[in-house]
Write an enzyme that holds these catalytic residues in place. Structure first.
Site, mmCIF file in Angstrom:
data_model
loop_
_atom_site.group_PDB
_atom_site.id
_atom_site.type_symbol
_atom_site.label_atom_id
_atom_site.label_comp_id
_atom_site.label_asym_id
_atom_site.label_seq_id
_atom_site.Cartn_x
_atom_site.Cartn_y
_atom_site.Cartn_z
ATOM 1 C CG ASP A 106 -11.831 -19.645 1.977
ATOM 2 O OD1 ASP A 106 -12.543 -20.428 2.622
ATOM 3 O OD2 ASP A 106 -12.258 -18.603 1.443
ATOM 4 C CG LEU A 107 -14.842 -24.094 -1.665
ATOM 5 C CD1 LEU A 107 -14.166 -24.446 -2.968
ATOM 6 C CD2 LEU A 107 -15.634 -25.295 -1.134
ATOM 7 C CG ASP A 108 -17.693 -20.861 0.090
ATOM 8 O OD1 ASP A 108 -18.073 -21.533 -0.883
ATOM 9 O OD2 ASP A 108 -17.945 -21.165 1.274
ATOM 10 C CB THR A 114 -19.680 -20.495 -3.460
ATOM 11 O OG1 THR A 114 -18.291 -20.747 -3.254
ATOM 12 C CG2 THR A 114 -20.287 -21.559 -4.330
ATOM 13 C CE LYS A 142 -16.745 -11.254 0.205
ATOM 14 N NZ LYS A 142 -15.869 -10.459 -0.657
ATOM 15 C CB SER A 211 -14.052 -24.371 3.173
ATOM 16 O OG SER A 211 -15.327 -23.777 3.107
ATOM 17 C CB ALA A 212 -16.035 -21.477 7.618
ATOM 18 C CE LYS A 242 -11.495 -20.307 7.224
ATOM 19 N NZ LYS A 242 -11.759 -20.266 5.763
ATOM 20 C CD GLU A 266 -9.734 -17.419 4.104
ATOM 21 O OE1 GLU A 266 -10.498 -16.660 3.502
ATOM 22 O OE2 GLU A 266 -10.127 -18.352 4.833
ATOM 23 C CG ASP A 267 -12.804 -15.005 -0.179
ATOM 24 O OD1 ASP A 267 -12.632 -15.839 0.737
ATOM 25 O OD2 ASP A 267 -13.929 -14.632 -0.547
HETATM 26 C C1 BG6 Z 1 -17.604 -19.700 4.331
HETATM 27 C C2 BG6 Z 1 -18.276 -18.547 3.612
HETATM 28 O O1 BG6 Z 1 -16.698 -20.301 3.476
HETATM 29 O O2 BG6 Z 1 -18.569 -20.646 4.734
HETATM 30 C C3 BG6 Z 1 -19.384 -17.955 4.464
HETATM 31 O O3 BG6 Z 1 -17.313 -17.556 3.343
HETATM 32 C C4 BG6 Z 1 -20.354 -19.056 4.870
HETATM 33 O O4 BG6 Z 1 -20.060 -16.954 3.721
HETATM 34 C C5 BG6 Z 1 -19.582 -20.139 5.605
HETATM 35 O O5 BG6 Z 1 -21.352 -18.524 5.731
HETATM 36 C C6 BG6 Z 1 -20.465 -21.281 6.081
HETATM 37 O O6 BG6 Z 1 -21.030 -21.945 4.996
HETATM 38 P P1 BG6 Z 1 -22.164 -23.057 5.105
HETATM 39 O O7 BG6 Z 1 -22.212 -23.629 3.728
HETATM 40 O O8 BG6 Z 1 -21.696 -24.035 6.143
HETATM 41 O O9 BG6 Z 1 -23.400 -22.334 5.509
HETATM 42 MG MG MG Z 2 -13.906 -17.382 1.386
#
Ligand code: BG6
Ligand code: MG
Length: 312
Positions: A106-108, A114, A142, A211-212, A242, A266-267
């Site tokens: 995962d990224l954030d 982030t 998250k 990452s989502a 997810k 993942e976090d």
């Molecule tokens: C996930 C984050 O990686 O991405 C969420 O954990 C975030 O907090 C989601 O809402 C979607 O991100 P974005 O940048 O597409 O709004």
């Molecule tokens: Mg995350």
């Protein structure tokens, strides 16, 4: 007192009650000489004593008592006692694939901070429309995609919002977020990320990103690690978010690695659930309580030692 009793009797004595039957599996911690406890059960008074020689069960009152000790049936008559060997604690389940071929990150909140940037952007939006929003609610966001996150925030809104209004709110939040990540650079990678990615590459593992966030590809470029990944999922193309396993299965398929030979990192609790639903082992980064379903939890990515999870 009740908690201590349960800790001793269920924790160390291994007491479970299933189908109306008692089961024990007593163990003895290395530093202890022994312990014992009394138990009343359906008119019987049972005494259990545990020490290095074994486990002594003595029936002080009542009729015949049938129970299980370390998986074997024991029948104890009134006034009699029996001494049995200590239960051997079962080794931890080997969930990490020995032949692991890919790590899917995962990224954030895993590679960079982030997760907090998303929080601040949502907080700014929520404050602007007078909706209560705090870190506790943020835990539920998250790993959750943009529109689904907005729906969670609006659960506390004093009024309903139309679909157009929701789209506008999501765009506003994204504007705040993009503004905040404008100055992100390689210095914003969490400590140890480069080392983990390089070590995984050197070990011949494939690397994927699940990452989502639709901002993920741009963020990876800014962080200077886009080239480290063999495949980056396109969040806009993943229909089910997810905790659905779709994004992790998409990455595994693109890497050409069977899911059971991948480890996900993942976090977010939703992310751990998604990894497991995909049939992969899960490493959680962060708080062990929030990530209690992960197969292993480490506080920060800097503590990630590849050799712990992947055999050379
Ligand atoms: C996930 C984050 O990686 O991405 C969420 O954990 C975030 O907090 C989601 O809402 C979607 O991100 P974005 O940048 O597409 O709004
Ligand atoms: Mg995350």
């Amino acid at each position: 007192m009740a908690g201590s009793w349960l800790g001793l009797v269920q924790g160390f004595g291994g007491l479970r009650i299933a189908g109306g039957h008692l089961r024990f599996a007593p163990t003895l911690p290395k530093a202890w000489k022994g312990y014992g406890f009394n138990l009343r059960w359906r008119g019987c008074a049972l005494r259990v004593d545990v020490d290095a020689r074994g486990v002594r069960y003595r029936l002080d009152e009542g009729g015949l008592l049938v129970f299980a000790h370390a998986g074997s049936e024991v029948v104890l008559e009134p006034g009699r006692e029996v001494v049995l060997p200590l239960a051997v604690p079962s080794p931890p389940k080997a969930v990490f694939p020995r032949a692991c071929q890919a790590l899917i990150f995962d990224l954030d909140g895993v590679l960079t901070d982030t997760a907090h940037t998303h929080y601040r952007a949502w907080k700014r939006l929520a404050d602007g429309i007078g909706v209560p929003f705090d870190l506790q609610v943020n835990e539920r966001l998250k790993g959750v995609d943009r529109m689904a996150s907005l729906e969670i925030i609006l659960e506390r809104a004093p009024r309903a919002y139309s679909a157009d209004e929701k789209r506008a709110l999501a765009d506003t939040k994204n504007g705040y977020y993009v503004q905040e990540i404008a100055k992100v650079g390689p210095q914003d990678l969490f400590d140890g990320v480069r080392g983990v990615l390089d070590a995984a590459r050197a070990a011949g593992l494939k690397l994927g990103l699940a990452s989502a966030s639709r901002n993920a590809p741009a963020l990876l470029q800014k962080l200077g690690i886009a080239d480290c990944f063999d495949y980056i999922a396109d969040a806009g193309r993943i229909v089910r978010a997810k905790p659905d396993p779709a994004i992790f299965l998409d990455v595994a398929a693109a890497l050409g690695v069977p899911a059971q030979l991948c480890i996900g990192v993942e976090d977010a609790a939703a992310g751990i659930e998604a990894i497991h639903a995909a049939g992969m082992a899960a490493i959680g980064i962060g708080d062990a309580r929030a990530l209690r379903h992960a197969d292993a939890v480490i506080p920060r990515i800097a503590d990630f030692d590849l050799r712990t999870f992947v055999s050379p």
